[in-house]
Scaffold this motif. Structure first.
Motif, PDB file in Angstrom:
ATOM      1  N   UNK A 192      14.494  56.525 -24.660  1.00 33.89           N
ATOM      2  CA  UNK A 192      15.592  56.135 -25.565  1.00 33.89           C
ATOM      3  C   UNK A 192      15.396  54.750 -26.175  1.00 33.89           C
ATOM      4  N   UNK A 193      14.650  53.889 -25.515  1.00 37.45           N
ATOM      5  CA  UNK A 193      14.380  52.555 -26.050  1.00 37.45           C
ATOM      6  C   UNK A 193      13.031  52.496 -26.755  1.00 37.45           C
ATOM      7  N   UNK A 194      12.390  53.635 -26.957  1.00 40.80           N
ATOM      8  CA  UNK A 194      11.092  53.670 -27.598  1.00 40.80           C
ATOM      9  C   UNK A 194      11.184  53.670 -29.109  1.00 40.80           C
ATOM     10  N   UNK A 195      10.088  53.979 -29.799  1.00 35.64           N
ATOM     11  CA  UNK A 195      10.073  53.918 -31.262  1.00 35.64           C
ATOM     12  C   UNK A 195      10.992  54.923 -31.943  1.00 35.64           C
ATOM     13  N   UNK A 196      11.387  55.978 -31.225  1.00 31.50           N
ATOM     14  CA  UNK A 196      12.275  56.990 -31.816  1.00 31.50           C
ATOM     15  C   UNK A 196      13.723  56.816 -31.366  1.00 31.50           C
ATOM     16  N   UNK A 197      14.054  55.617 -30.862  1.00 34.36           N
ATOM     17  CA  UNK A 197      15.397  55.392 -30.328  1.00 34.36           C
ATOM     18  C   UNK A 197      16.507  55.587 -31.348  1.00 34.36           C
ATOM     19  N   UNK A 198      16.212  55.399 -32.631  1.00 39.18           N
ATOM     20  CA  UNK A 198      17.236  55.570 -33.668  1.00 39.18           C
ATOM     21  C   UNK A 198      17.021  56.851 -34.467  1.00 39.18           C
ATOM     22  N   UNK A 199      16.167  57.735 -33.962  1.00 42.42           N
ATOM     23  CA  UNK A 199      15.860  58.973 -34.697  1.00 42.42           C
ATOM     24  C   UNK A 199      16.592  60.163 -34.074  1.00 42.42           C
TER      25      UNK A 199
END
Length: 224
Positions: free
Chosen positions: A183-190
């Motif tokens: 959830x805190x990775x590069x897709x966290x806002x996807x």
């Protein structure tokens, strides 16, 4: 002759027609056969897709090897320098490639990700396991997936030995997916729900220009 003198006729020795009015075929066995057939076709379909993905990877590597051989045997120009099309880059990191080489490498990477990685290891999208269908727009995702693909090519080769695939899963696949789908990775806002696709790049920390840091470094007290 009276009715009481008639004897019943013996049973007909001929085999009965199975398609006539005999007992119906067991519907349970028919259903089981249908399920087994569907599972078999599903396995065949999965293996076919994996074979196609492997073939695409092999074709890409073949073309890349031919291009490398052509560049290695290219005659030098009049001034002794090689043609500008010959790459002098020795890094295998995709971010170090020039634009044409990057585009070709990314196209091959997308085929591997979408034809093999996601169908086999994609799992469900959730708030705890986000994903972005536009992952190629995320530089971190591109670099990590490219490294995962390179390791896949090496460790699934016959020369890697019998433990190669298991090593790839343990040392490369699991850590990479854990980082990308955190959830805190590069897709966290996807995308966190497959029914509501979303893509957004998260802003990282801005690097301060070196010129603005120089005075502060100069004023630092020296070690005693």
């Amino acid at each position: 002759m009276t009715g009481t003198d008639c004897e019943p006729l013996p049973p007909d020795p001929r085999p009965s027609d199975p398609d006539a009015d005999g007992p119906e075929r067991d519907t349970t066995s028919v259903a089981s056969e249908d399920v087994a057939t569907e599972e078999l076709w599903a396995i065949i379909d999965r293996l076919t897709r994996e074979l196609l993905a492997q073939r695409q990877v092999l074709d890409h590597l073949t073309v890349a090897n031919e291009d490398f051989d052509d560049a290695a045997h290219e005659p030098p120009s009049a001034d002794g320098a090689r043609n500008e099309s010959a790459s002098t880059n020795t890094s295998i990191c995709i971010l170090a490639f020039d634009p044409p080489q990057y585009a070709a490498e990314l196209a091959a990477l997308r085929m591997w990700v979408e034809d093999l990685l996601l169908p086999v290891y994609g799992r469900e999208i959730s708030t705890n396991r986000p994903w972005c269908s536009q992952w190629q727009e995320h530089p971190e995702a591109v670099v990590r997936l490219h490294g995962l693909w390179l390791a896949f090519q090496q460790l699934t080769d016959a020369d890697a030995g019998l433990t190669g695939p298991a090593t790839w899963h343990r040392d490369y696949l699991d850590p990479t997916l854990a980082q990308l789908r955190d959830p805190a990775g590069p897709f966290g806002a996807c995308t966190t729900n497959a029914a509501r696709p979303n893509h957004r790049l998260l802003a990282g920390p801005a690097a301060a220009p070196v010129a603005t840091l120089a005075p502060a470094l100069v004023d630092l007290p020296s070690a005693a």
